[in-house]
Design a protein around this motif. Sequence first.
Motif, PDB file in Angstrom:
ATOM      1  N   LEU A  81       9.616   2.238  -4.987  1.00 46.96           N
ATOM      2  CA  LEU A  81      10.186   3.552  -5.329  1.00 46.96           C
ATOM      3  C   LEU A  81       9.209   4.367  -6.174  1.00 46.96           C
ATOM      4  CD1 LEU A  81      13.887   2.543  -6.024  1.00 46.96           C
ATOM      5  CD2 LEU A  81      13.142   4.237  -4.365  1.00 46.96           C
ATOM      6  N   LYS A  82       8.522   3.675  -7.079  1.00 47.22           N
ATOM      7  CA  LYS A  82       7.534   4.347  -7.913  1.00 47.22           C
ATOM      8  C   LYS A  82       6.413   4.912  -7.040  1.00 47.22           C
ATOM      9  CE  LYS A  82       7.421   1.813 -11.829  1.00 47.22           C
ATOM     10  NZ  LYS A  82       6.790   0.718 -12.603  1.00 47.22           N
ATOM     11  N   LYS A  83       6.012   4.102  -6.026  1.00 48.22           N
ATOM     12  CA  LYS A  83       4.942   4.549  -5.131  1.00 48.22           C
ATOM     13  C   LYS A  83       5.356   5.763  -4.315  1.00 48.22           C
ATOM     14  CE  LYS A  83       2.782   0.090  -4.393  1.00 48.22           C
ATOM     15  NZ  LYS A  83       2.607  -0.925  -3.344  1.00 48.22           N
ATOM     16  N   ILE A  84       6.638   5.814  -3.951  1.00 44.13           N
ATOM     17  CA  ILE A  84       7.111   6.997  -3.221  1.00 44.13           C
ATOM     18  C   ILE A  84       6.924   8.223  -4.109  1.00 44.13           C
ATOM     19  CG2 ILE A  84       9.183   8.175  -2.351  1.00 44.13           C
ATOM     20  CD1 ILE A  84      10.078   5.536  -1.156  1.00 44.13           C
ATOM     21  N   ASP A  85       7.242   8.063  -5.381  1.00 44.19           N
ATOM     22  CA  ASP A  85       7.108   9.183  -6.319  1.00 44.19           C
ATOM     23  C   ASP A  85       5.654   9.602  -6.523  1.00 44.19           C
ATOM     24  OD1 ASP A  85       9.767   9.568  -6.681  1.00 44.19           O
ATOM     25  OD2 ASP A  85       9.930   8.328  -8.480  1.00 44.19           O
ATOM     26  N   ASP A  86       4.765   8.617  -6.626  1.00 43.13           N
ATOM     27  CA  ASP A  86       3.367   9.006  -6.904  1.00 43.13           C
ATOM     28  C   ASP A  86       2.535   9.185  -5.624  1.00 43.13           C
ATOM     29  OD1 ASP A  86       2.312   6.529  -6.127  1.00 43.13           O
ATOM     30  OD2 ASP A  86       2.197   5.761  -8.162  1.00 43.13           O
ATOM     31  N   GLY A  87       3.190   9.027  -4.477  1.00 41.84           N
ATOM     32  CA  GLY A  87       2.527   9.347  -3.219  1.00 41.84           C
ATOM     33  C   GLY A  87       1.679   8.243  -2.612  1.00 41.84           C
ATOM     34  N   SER A  88       1.762   7.041  -3.182  1.00 34.44           N
ATOM     35  CA  SER A  88       0.933   5.964  -2.626  1.00 34.44           C
ATOM     36  C   SER A  88       1.749   4.998  -1.771  1.00 34.44           C
ATOM     37  CB  SER A  88       0.224   5.203  -3.754  1.00 34.44           C
ATOM     38  OG  SER A  88       1.159   4.536  -4.571  1.00 34.44           O
ATOM     39  N   TYR A  89       2.953   5.389  -1.452  1.00 36.92           N
ATOM     40  CA  TYR A  89       3.818   4.504  -0.667  1.00 36.92           C
ATOM     41  C   TYR A  89       3.271   4.303   0.746  1.00 36.92           C
ATOM     42  CZ  TYR A  89       7.937   2.596   1.621  1.00 36.92           C
ATOM     43  OH  TYR A  89       8.785   1.798   2.336  1.00 36.92           O
ATOM     44  N   GLY A  90       3.400   3.064   1.241  1.00 42.59           N
ATOM     45  CA  GLY A  90       2.984   2.777   2.607  1.00 42.59           C
ATOM     46  C   GLY A  90       1.541   2.352   2.719  1.00 42.59           C
ATOM     47  N   LYS A  91       0.886   2.178   1.555  1.00 41.73           N
ATOM     48  CA  LYS A  91      -0.505   1.744   1.558  1.00 41.73           C
ATOM     49  C   LYS A  91      -0.570   0.296   1.095  1.00 41.73           C
ATOM     50  CE  LYS A  91      -3.724   3.824  -1.012  1.00 41.73           C
ATOM     51  NZ  LYS A  91      -4.478   4.963  -1.602  1.00 41.73           N
ATOM     52  N   CYS A  92      -1.386  -0.498   1.791  1.00 37.86           N
ATOM     53  CA  CYS A  92      -1.528  -1.901   1.439  1.00 37.86           C
ATOM     54  C   CYS A  92      -2.207  -2.039   0.068  1.00 37.86           C
ATOM     55  CB  CYS A  92      -2.355  -2.607   2.508  1.00 37.86           C
ATOM     56  SG  CYS A  92      -2.791  -4.290   2.091  1.00 37.86           S
ATOM     57  N   GLU A  93      -1.673  -2.897  -0.767  1.00 36.13           N
ATOM     58  CA  GLU A  93      -2.236  -3.064  -2.109  1.00 36.13           C
ATOM     59  C   GLU A  93      -3.577  -3.783  -2.096  1.00 36.13           C
ATOM     60  OE1 GLU A  93       0.459  -4.905  -4.834  1.00 36.13           O
ATOM     61  OE2 GLU A  93       1.846  -3.210  -4.786  1.00 36.13           O
ATOM     62  N   SER A  94      -3.833  -4.497  -0.991  1.00 33.84           N
ATOM     63  CA  SER A  94      -5.059  -5.281  -0.948  1.00 33.84           C
ATOM     64  C   SER A  94      -6.194  -4.520  -0.274  1.00 33.84           C
ATOM     65  CB  SER A  94      -4.779  -6.603  -0.240  1.00 33.84           C
ATOM     66  OG  SER A  94      -5.953  -7.331  -0.089  1.00 33.84           O
ATOM     67  N   CYS A  95      -5.984  -4.068   0.974  1.00 35.52           N
ATOM     68  CA  CYS A  95      -7.079  -3.429   1.710  1.00 35.52           C
ATOM     69  C   CYS A  95      -6.947  -1.902   1.743  1.00 35.52           C
ATOM     70  CB  CYS A  95      -7.165  -3.978   3.137  1.00 35.52           C
ATOM     71  SG  CYS A  95      -5.763  -3.517   4.166  1.00 35.52           S
ATOM     72  N   GLU A  96      -5.833  -1.381   1.222  1.00 38.52           N
ATOM     73  CA  GLU A  96      -5.585   0.052   1.144  1.00 38.52           C
ATOM     74  C   GLU A  96      -5.441   0.724   2.506  1.00 38.52           C
ATOM     75  OE1 GLU A  96      -8.018   2.073  -1.712  1.00 38.52           O
ATOM     76  OE2 GLU A  96      -7.174   0.878  -3.325  1.00 38.52           O
ATOM     77  N   GLU A  97      -5.271  -0.083   3.568  1.00 34.78           N
ATOM     78  CA  GLU A  97      -4.955   0.482   4.870  1.00 34.78           C
ATOM     79  C   GLU A  97      -3.470   0.831   4.887  1.00 34.78           C
ATOM     80  OE1 GLU A  97      -6.830   1.007   7.747  1.00 34.78           O
ATOM     81  OE2 GLU A  97      -8.548   0.641   6.433  1.00 34.78           O
ATOM     82  N   LYS A  98      -3.088   1.676   5.844  1.00 34.70           N
ATOM     83  CA  LYS A  98      -1.672   2.011   5.982  1.00 34.70           C
ATOM     84  C   LYS A  98      -0.891   0.797   6.476  1.00 34.70           C
ATOM     85  CE  LYS A  98      -1.943   6.814   7.224  1.00 34.70           C
ATOM     86  NZ  LYS A  98      -1.908   7.626   8.423  1.00 34.70           N
ATOM     87  N   ILE A  99       0.288   0.616   5.916  1.00 37.61           N
ATOM     88  CA  ILE A  99       1.195  -0.415   6.419  1.00 37.61           C
ATOM     89  C   ILE A  99       1.971   0.202   7.580  1.00 37.61           C
ATOM     90  CG2 ILE A  99       3.130  -1.926   5.838  1.00 37.61           C
ATOM     91  CD1 ILE A  99       2.250  -1.792   2.907  1.00 37.61           C
ATOM     92  N   SER A 100       2.102  -0.539   8.677  1.00 39.59           N
ATOM     93  CA  SER A 100       2.753   0.034   9.850  1.00 39.59           C
ATOM     94  C   SER A 100       4.215   0.378   9.564  1.00 39.59           C
ATOM     95  CB  SER A 100       2.663  -0.931  11.041  1.00 39.59           C
ATOM     96  OG  SER A 100       3.571  -1.983  10.854  1.00 39.59           O
ATOM     97  N   VAL A 101       4.675   1.444  10.229  1.00 41.07           N
ATOM     98  CA  VAL A 101       6.046   1.895  10.008  1.00 41.07           C
ATOM     99  C   VAL A 101       7.049   0.826  10.459  1.00 41.07           C
ATOM    100  CG1 VAL A 101       7.758   3.643  10.648  1.00 41.07           C
ATOM    101  CG2 VAL A 101       5.453   4.327  10.088  1.00 41.07           C
ATOM    102  N   GLN A 102       6.707   0.100  11.528  1.00 39.23           N
ATOM    103  CA  GLN A 102       7.608  -0.980  11.964  1.00 39.23           C
ATOM    104  C   GLN A 102       7.814  -1.999  10.856  1.00 39.23           C
ATOM    105  OE1 GLN A 102       5.028   0.224  14.046  1.00 39.23           O
ATOM    106  NE2 GLN A 102       5.152  -0.991  15.930  1.00 39.23           N
ATOM    107  N   ARG A 103       6.708  -2.327  10.198  1.00 40.33           N
ATOM    108  CA  ARG A 103       6.789  -3.302   9.110  1.00 40.33           C
ATOM    109  C   ARG A 103       7.627  -2.749   7.957  1.00 40.33           C
ATOM    110  NH1 ARG A 103       5.190  -7.656   6.488  1.00 40.33           N
ATOM    111  NH2 ARG A 103       4.159  -7.541   4.483  1.00 40.33           N
ATOM    112  N   LEU A 104       7.418  -1.493   7.645  1.00 44.68           N
ATOM    113  CA  LEU A 104       8.179  -0.887   6.553  1.00 44.68           C
ATOM    114  C   LEU A 104       9.663  -0.752   6.912  1.00 44.68           C
ATOM    115  CD1 LEU A 104       5.681   1.861   5.390  1.00 44.68           C
ATOM    116  CD2 LEU A 104       6.317  -0.209   4.142  1.00 44.68           C
ATOM    117  N   ASN A 105       9.930  -0.543   8.194  1.00 39.97           N
ATOM    118  CA  ASN A 105      11.330  -0.489   8.607  1.00 39.97           C
ATOM    119  C   ASN A 105      12.026  -1.819   8.361  1.00 39.97           C
ATOM    120  OD1 ASN A 105      12.063   2.066   9.493  1.00 39.97           O
ATOM    121  ND2 ASN A 105      10.891   1.822  11.377  1.00 39.97           N
ATOM    122  N   ALA A 106      11.294  -2.891   8.664  1.00 43.75           N
ATOM    123  CA  ALA A 106      11.872  -4.221   8.478  1.00 43.75           C
ATOM    124  C   ALA A 106      11.881  -4.594   7.000  1.00 43.75           C
ATOM    125  CB  ALA A 106      11.094  -5.253   9.279  1.00 43.75           C
TER     126      ALA A 106
END
Length: 128
Positions: A81-106
Amino acid sequence: MNKKELKQFKDQLEQARRKIIGDLDHIERDTLNKSQRDASGDLSGYGFHMADVATDNYDRELNLDLASTEQKLLNDITTALKKIDDGSYGKCESCEEKISVQRLNAMPYARLCIKCKEEEEKKAKKGG
Ligand SMILES: [Zn+2]
């Protein structure tokens, strides 16, 4: 990710957070009730069986296990939730690539992309 998608994930996360907080509250009260009952002792004095005590202890440990799992989940959700606020949501914490929407849905609170998650699990297995 557009605003509408973000809003959807935020709603999901907030819903999940409320549910967990409710669960934790329930577990806490349940555990507390049992502790109080044990502390006050069985007033009848005759209904005391070791098996009951063992079951109670087992229940409590199970509750504590559950509580720590839920607590961890709650942390992940709060972070998301914090990441949604600061705009970094959906980014991998390790490689900083985008996390797929399918994965986020699950798993809207996912902190790692599937690749890094798999790597992490592989490492965890090797480590014992
Ligand atoms: Zn990654």
